[in-house]
Write a protein that holds these residues in place. Structure first.
Motif, PDB file in Angstrom:
ATOM      1  N   PHE A   9       0.482  -5.411   9.399  1.00 11.88           N
ATOM      2  CA  PHE A   9       1.308  -4.485   8.433  1.00 11.88           C
ATOM      3  C   PHE A   9       2.969  -4.261   8.909  1.00 11.88           C
ATOM      4  O   PHE A   9       3.134  -4.196  10.278  1.00 11.88           O
ATOM      5  N   GLY A  10       3.733  -3.786   8.081  1.00  8.54           N
ATOM      6  CA  GLY A  10       4.996  -3.705   8.489  1.00  8.54           C
ATOM      7  C   GLY A  10       5.140  -2.056   8.907  1.00  8.54           C
ATOM      8  O   GLY A  10       4.088  -1.638   8.883  1.00  8.54           O
ATOM      9  N   PRO A  11       6.334  -1.755   9.340  1.00 11.44           N
ATOM     10  CA  PRO A  11       6.181  -0.341  10.085  1.00 11.44           C
ATOM     11  C   PRO A  11       6.688   0.735   8.715  1.00 11.44           C
ATOM     12  O   PRO A  11       6.432   1.813   9.372  1.00 11.44           O
ATOM     13  N   GLY A  56      -3.575  -3.941  -7.598  1.00 11.20           N
ATOM     14  CA  GLY A  56      -4.496  -3.125  -6.674  1.00 11.20           C
ATOM     15  C   GLY A  56      -4.855  -1.974  -7.405  1.00 11.20           C
ATOM     16  O   GLY A  56      -5.136  -1.817  -8.718  1.00 11.20           O
ATOM     17  N   ASP A  57      -5.249  -0.868  -6.765  1.00 12.11           N
ATOM     18  CA  ASP A  57      -5.921   0.390  -7.247  1.00 12.11           C
ATOM     19  C   ASP A  57      -4.990   1.264  -7.989  1.00 12.11           C
ATOM     20  O   ASP A  57      -5.192   1.808  -8.874  1.00 12.11           O
ATOM     21  N   LEU A  99       4.343   7.373   1.748  1.00  3.76           N
ATOM     22  CA  LEU A  99       4.662   6.246   2.818  1.00  3.76           C
ATOM     23  C   LEU A  99       4.283   4.814   2.168  1.00  3.76           C
ATOM     24  O   LEU A  99       3.044   4.703   1.992  1.00  3.76           O
ATOM     25  N   PHE A 139       3.554   0.838   2.995  1.00  4.14           N
ATOM     26  CA  PHE A 139       3.561  -0.043   3.805  1.00  4.14           C
ATOM     27  C   PHE A 139       3.277  -1.517   3.269  1.00  4.14           C
ATOM     28  O   PHE A 139       2.567  -1.734   2.156  1.00  4.14           O
ATOM     29  N   GLN A 145      -4.045   0.433  -2.219  1.00  2.00           N
ATOM     30  CA  GLN A 145      -3.543  -0.867  -2.732  1.00  2.00           C
ATOM     31  C   GLN A 145      -2.769  -0.577  -4.050  1.00  2.00           C
ATOM     32  O   GLN A 145      -3.272  -0.287  -5.008  1.00  2.00           O
ATOM     33  N   GLN A 179       0.547   5.555   1.015  1.00  2.00           N
ATOM     34  CA  GLN A 179      -0.342   6.580   1.955  1.00  2.00           C
ATOM     35  C   GLN A 179       0.192   7.575   1.572  1.00  2.00           C
ATOM     36  O   GLN A 179       1.280   8.112   1.725  1.00  2.00           O
ATOM     37  N   GLY A 181      -4.377  12.978   2.555  1.00  2.00           N
ATOM     38  CA  GLY A 181      -5.733  13.296   2.091  1.00  2.00           C
ATOM     39  C   GLY A 181      -6.380  12.166   1.015  1.00  2.00           C
ATOM     40  O   GLY A 181      -7.271  12.157   0.539  1.00  2.00           O
ATOM     41  N   LEU A 182      -5.624  11.167   0.843  1.00  2.00           N
ATOM     42  CA  LEU A 182      -5.727   9.949  -0.132  1.00  2.00           C
ATOM     43  C   LEU A 182      -6.093   8.660   0.893  1.00  2.00           C
ATOM     44  O   LEU A 182      -6.451   7.745   0.124  1.00  2.00           O
ATOM     45  N   GLY A 183      -5.629   8.785   1.849  1.00  2.00           N
ATOM     46  CA  GLY A 183      -5.573   7.544   2.760  1.00  2.00           C
ATOM     47  C   GLY A 183      -4.762   6.324   1.995  1.00  2.00           C
ATOM     48  O   GLY A 183      -3.691   7.027   1.614  1.00  2.00           O
ATOM     49  N   LEU A 184      -5.055   5.342   2.579  1.00  2.00           N
ATOM     50  CA  LEU A 184      -4.366   3.847   1.955  1.00  2.00           C
ATOM     51  C   LEU A 184      -4.719   3.417   0.634  1.00  2.00           C
ATOM     52  O   LEU A 184      -5.942   3.188   0.590  1.00  2.00           O
ATOM     53  N   ARG A 243       9.337   5.069   4.244  1.00  4.16           N
ATOM     54  CA  ARG A 243       9.096   6.580   3.644  1.00  4.16           C
ATOM     55  C   ARG A 243       9.995   6.907   2.550  1.00  4.16           C
ATOM     56  O   ARG A 243      11.378   6.883   2.891  1.00  4.16           O
ATOM     57  N   TYR A 279       0.754  -0.940  -0.016  1.00  2.00           N
ATOM     58  CA  TYR A 279       0.099   0.094   0.019  1.00  2.00           C
ATOM     59  C   TYR A 279       0.786   1.224   0.000  1.00  2.00           C
ATOM     60  O   TYR A 279       2.013   1.237   0.462  1.00  2.00           O
TER      61      TYR A 279
END
Lengths: 109, 113
Positions: free
Chosen positions: B104-106, B58-59, B88, B90, B45, B37, B40-43, B109, B35
């Motif tokens: 999820f992983g850490p 994904g998307d 960012l 994930f 995929q 992130q 304003g767009l969220g997560l 960035r 994913y």
């Protein structure tokens, strides 16, 4: 792929119950509803999952009406550490997931 | 300890320089996913994998590649990074069709200049 709609943000005082509602009008028969919590700069963490009616665990409850077009995450007696973003997901059997932008919950002292 | 690890955690690179972000899980999970992130767009995929040698878009797959040669690893490859891939990232894993609980992983960035 069913998408979801949630409020952008919510505020609550410490000790209150918080209910976050998610709309998913296009949910498919085989879809499950899952909620995640995310703190800043961390990966999301699973909270709860359900298919219909009510599910409860040690952290939260999930209410799903009979038509399954919405769901409500209930957090009992929130504390400051519950300040986070909460995501509602509807997953299909292809395992493609749509997180959306989530609901930013702020707990006020 | 059951976990998903990502490396590197932070990366600054330049446009066009190929890079790979590694993801590894020690839970014998069949399903893995990437994913991104953005504010304003969220997560969103990028790619996911149901099992070894099985991957799907994904998307937002444009500009990314993945491979799943082993069950535990799912690297994300940016062949020619561009500034709009600054984000960012994930990685996540789960048991698969029997469970929607993803671990999820850490996060990584990435900054592309």
């Amino acid at each position: 792929l069913a998408k979801t709609t949630q409020p952008i943000s919510m505020d609550s005082y410490e000790g209150q119950e918080v209910n976050i509602t998610c709309s998913h009008n296009n949910i498919a028969t085989n879809d499950y509803i899952t909620w995640y919590q995310q703190f800043p700069s961390q990966g999301p963490r699973f909270i709860i999952q359900g298919y219909k009616t009510k599910v409860t665990n040690e952290v939260a409850s999930l209410f799903i009406p009979a038509d399954r077009k919405s769901s409500t995450l209930s957090l009992p007696r929130v504390s400051l550490s519950d300040t986070a973003v909460y995501y509602c997901l509807v997953g299909d059997m292809l395992n493609q997931f749509y997180f959306g932008t989530g609901t930013s919950l702020t707990v006020i002292p | 300890e059951a976990q998903v690890t990502q490396n590197p955690r932070y990366l600054i690179t330049v446009t066009g320089k190929k890079l790979t972000v590694t993801c590894s899980q020690n839970m014998n999970h069949e399903y893995m996913s990437w994913y991104r992130q953005d504010p304003g767009l969220g997560l969103r995929q990028i790619y996911y994998s149901m099992n070894v040698e099985v991957t799907d878009k994904g998307d937002v797959p444009e500009g990314y590649k993945v491979s799943r040669k082993e069950k535990r690893n799912f690297p994300l490859i940016l062949e020619s990074p561009s500034p709009n891939q600054t984000s960012l990232y994930f990685c996540a894993s789960s048991l698969g069709l029997s469970s929607y609980e993803q671990y999820f992983g850490p996060g990584t960035r990435l900054t592309v200049t």
